[in-house]
Design a protein around this motif. Structure first.
Motif, PDB file in Angstrom:
ATOM      1  N   VAL A   1      14.149   0.815   2.454  1.00 45.06           N
ATOM      2  CA  VAL A   1      13.551   0.443   3.739  1.00 45.06           C
ATOM      3  C   VAL A   1      12.496  -0.640   3.531  1.00 45.06           C
ATOM      4  O   VAL A   1      12.454  -1.644   4.257  1.00 45.06           O
ATOM      5  CB  VAL A   1      12.930   1.669   4.432  1.00 45.06           C
ATOM      6  CG1 VAL A   1      12.111   1.251   5.653  1.00 45.06           C
ATOM      7  CG2 VAL A   1      14.016   2.665   4.841  1.00 45.06           C
ATOM      8  N   ALA A   2      11.634  -0.444   2.533  1.00 47.89           N
ATOM      9  CA  ALA A   2      10.550  -1.389   2.280  1.00 47.89           C
ATOM     10  C   ALA A   2      11.067  -2.760   1.874  1.00 47.89           C
ATOM     11  O   ALA A   2      10.472  -3.784   2.231  1.00 47.89           O
ATOM     12  CB  ALA A   2       9.627  -0.835   1.197  1.00 47.89           C
TER      13      ALA A   2
ATOM     14  N   ILE B   1       6.645   4.004   5.719  1.00 51.26           N
ATOM     15  CA  ILE B   1       6.714   2.634   5.198  1.00 51.26           C
ATOM     16  C   ILE B   1       6.110   1.711   6.246  1.00 51.26           C
ATOM     17  O   ILE B   1       6.467   1.782   7.436  1.00 51.26           O
ATOM     18  CB  ILE B   1       8.173   2.219   4.909  1.00 51.26           C
ATOM     19  CG1 ILE B   1       8.831   3.200   3.919  1.00 51.26           C
ATOM     20  CG2 ILE B   1       8.206   0.797   4.339  1.00 51.26           C
ATOM     21  CD1 ILE B   1       9.615   4.311   4.568  1.00 51.26           C
ATOM     22  N   THR B   2       5.175   0.861   5.820  1.00 53.93           N
ATOM     23  CA  THR B   2       4.499  -0.011   6.767  1.00 53.93           C
ATOM     24  C   THR B   2       4.250  -1.381   6.149  1.00 53.93           C
ATOM     25  O   THR B   2       4.362  -1.558   4.929  1.00 53.93           O
ATOM     26  CB  THR B   2       3.160   0.612   7.227  1.00 53.93           C
ATOM     27  OG1 THR B   2       2.604  -0.156   8.287  1.00 53.93           O
ATOM     28  CG2 THR B   2       2.171   0.693   6.080  1.00 53.93           C
ATOM     29  N   ASP B   3       3.892  -2.341   6.974  1.00 55.28           N
ATOM     30  CA  ASP B   3       3.612  -3.694   6.504  1.00 55.28           C
ATOM     31  C   ASP B   3       2.196  -3.788   5.943  1.00 55.28           C
ATOM     32  O   ASP B   3       1.326  -2.990   6.297  1.00 55.28           O
ATOM     33  CB  ASP B   3       3.748  -4.705   7.651  1.00 55.28           C
ATOM     34  CG  ASP B   3       5.111  -4.652   8.320  1.00 55.28           C
ATOM     35  OD1 ASP B   3       6.090  -4.350   7.610  1.00 55.28           O
ATOM     36  OD2 ASP B   3       5.187  -4.898   9.532  1.00 55.28           O
ATOM     37  N   GLY B   4       1.979  -4.802   5.088  1.00 56.36           N
ATOM     38  CA  GLY B   4       0.632  -5.078   4.607  1.00 56.36           C
ATOM     39  C   GLY B   4       0.476  -4.867   3.123  1.00 56.36           C
ATOM     40  O   GLY B   4       1.383  -4.381   2.439  1.00 56.36           O
ATOM     41  N   ASP B   5      -0.715  -5.223   2.633  1.00 54.38           N
ATOM     42  CA  ASP B   5      -1.025  -5.110   1.212  1.00 54.38           C
ATOM     43  C   ASP B   5      -2.265  -4.264   0.946  1.00 54.38           C
ATOM     44  O   ASP B   5      -2.594  -4.016  -0.211  1.00 54.38           O
ATOM     45  CB  ASP B   5      -1.229  -6.517   0.616  1.00 54.38           C
ATOM     46  CG  ASP B   5       0.056  -7.336   0.628  1.00 54.38           C
ATOM     47  OD1 ASP B   5       1.064  -6.855   0.074  1.00 54.38           O
ATOM     48  OD2 ASP B   5       0.061  -8.430   1.216  1.00 54.38           O
TER      49      ASP B   5
ATOM     50  N   CYS C   1       3.685  -1.333   2.133  1.00 49.76           N
ATOM     51  CA  CYS C   1       3.044  -0.141   1.570  1.00 49.76           C
ATOM     52  C   CYS C   1       3.929   1.077   1.858  1.00 49.76           C
ATOM     53  O   CYS C   1       4.491   1.195   2.946  1.00 49.76           O
ATOM     54  CB  CYS C   1       1.672   0.076   2.202  1.00 49.76           C
ATOM     55  SG  CYS C   1       0.486  -1.256   1.927  1.00 49.76           S
ATOM     56  N   ILE C   2       4.018   1.954   0.876  1.00 52.43           N
ATOM     57  CA  ILE C   2       4.840   3.160   0.994  1.00 52.43           C
ATOM     58  C   ILE C   2       3.964   4.376   0.696  1.00 52.43           C
ATOM     59  O   ILE C   2       3.310   4.440  -0.349  1.00 52.43           O
ATOM     60  CB  ILE C   2       6.023   3.128   0.007  1.00 52.43           C
ATOM     61  CG1 ILE C   2       6.923   1.928   0.307  1.00 52.43           C
ATOM     62  CG2 ILE C   2       6.817   4.427   0.074  1.00 52.43           C
ATOM     63  CD1 ILE C   2       7.933   1.649  -0.776  1.00 52.43           C
ATOM     64  N   ALA C   3       3.933   5.330   1.620  1.00 51.23           N
ATOM     65  CA  ALA C   3       3.226   6.594   1.414  1.00 51.23           C
ATOM     66  C   ALA C   3       4.209   7.734   1.623  1.00 51.23           C
ATOM     67  O   ALA C   3       5.113   7.644   2.453  1.00 51.23           O
ATOM     68  CB  ALA C   3       2.050   6.722   2.379  1.00 51.23           C
TER      69      ALA C   3
END
Length: 341
Positions: A27-28, A92-96, A147-149
């Motif tokens: 997904v990421a 899963i989300t955008d960004g750093d 970013c993946i949590a």
């Protein structure tokens, strides 16, 4: 936020845990910008952090005898136990800015529990707790732009498996103020949840996502399985510790091991060899810490060849900027880990 959904034509019941880790990684790497979430379950499995020495954290013989799978994930943190009495969540989300996104994720999960009467709090480095007991353990990692949590959610749990499969150090348990793994965890069933397991999963998906699911296709499945295969690579799994004891000598090189727990950062074991010129060789860090960047590439490889003297180490560590790799690991703390002081 979109829900990642597998159609009935794709069997997920008989998948090992790395399949779902591969799904979130897929997904990421593959899906358009945006936020994604999904829930999953697996047969009994111990999932170890990216940098942990599995032989020190897990009773491998007990797991083998009781049909418990043992795998490694790409995120940092400590080992956790999962089975079909708990749910696993992936976000899963955008960004750093992984620290900010991770805090947003744990708060989002805790808030969802509070809305159904469970007094949950996002606390510590990675836990969600109820009256001080952990109901959810979480971890994170980062690839450029994403970013993946992910984490556990204990609906119910098997205290025998948790107590016997996981073997954390005494220092780690003492840092939590407890004497055993079992004594520091709770579950939703114990806390009086009125939702059935299926109702709870449906509630979490409905409350977090927007009702516009992404349906995984057969072509997607092929790509996910290709990623999954990397999780079984022996070089990634590293099932057993191979280091000798501190002070031993191999091929003229003295082996050094230092172990320490840093409050708020995690447990560390530093291992390296010193050659005849007192230069560091084969530098290695293991432990349950979190990381924002690849530890081997950004720290270990860059310390190889450095003379093990304070002035030389201080200069090398200053160039590394360890806090950018392992949150909370200051240059002074890394120097202390290397020298054992």
């Amino acid at each position: 936020m979109r829900h990642i959904k597998f159609p009935d034509s794709i069997d997920t019941v008989n998948r090992r845990l790395p399949f779902f880790l591969a799904t979130e990684e897929w997904v990421a790497r593959k899906l358009p910008a945006g936020d994604y979430f999904f829930s999953w379950q697996v047969d009994p499995t111990v999932i170890c952090g990216r940098n942990q020495d599995i032989s020190k954290e897990v009773d491998l013989e007990y797991c083998k005898n009781n049909g418990i799978d043992v795998v490694r994930r790409r995120s940092g943190g400590g080992a956790v136990f999962a089975d079909r009495e708990n749910f696993m969540f992936s976000y899963i989300t955008d960004g750093d800015d992984i620290t900010a996104e991770f805090a947003k994720y744990t708060s989002m999960i805790a808030d969802a529990l509070c809305r159904i009467g469970i007094d949950a709090v996002a606390t510590g480095r990675n836990d969600i707790t109820i009256d001080g007991k952990k109901v959810s353990g979480n971890a994170f990692y980062h690839i450029p732009g994403r970013c993946i949590a992910h984490g556990t959610m204990l609906y119910h749990f098997n205290p025998v498996h948790i107590s016997n499969a996981l073997t954390p150090s005494r220092a780690k348990l003492e840092s939590k103020g407890v004497k055993s793994v079992q004594s520091r965890v709770t579950c939703l069933q114990t806390e009086g949840i009125t939702h059935s397991p299926s109702e709870f999963e449906e509630y979490m998906i409905r409350s977090i996502t927007d009702g516009n699911p992404y349906i995984v296709t057969e072509n997607d499945l092929d790509e996910i399985v290709a990623i999954e295969n990397h999780y079984y690579d022996p070089s990634f799994m590293r099932m057993d510790g191979k280091r000798k004891s501190d002070g031993a000598s191999v091929n003229g090189q003295r082996l050094v091991t230092n172990q320490m727990r840093l409050d708020g950062v995690g447990e560390f074991q530093i291992e390296y060899s010193l050659d005849a010129d007192s230069r560091i060789r084969d530098f290695h860090i293991s432990g349950d810490f979190f990381m924002s960047e690849d530890v081997d590439r950004m720290i270990c490889n860059r310390l190889n060849g450095v003379v093990c003297e304070e002035a030389e180490l201080t200069a090398a560590i200053r160039d590394i900027n360890p806090e950018a790799v392992i949150p909370g690991l200051t240059p002074v703390k890394l120097l202390g880990l290397i020298t054992g002081r």
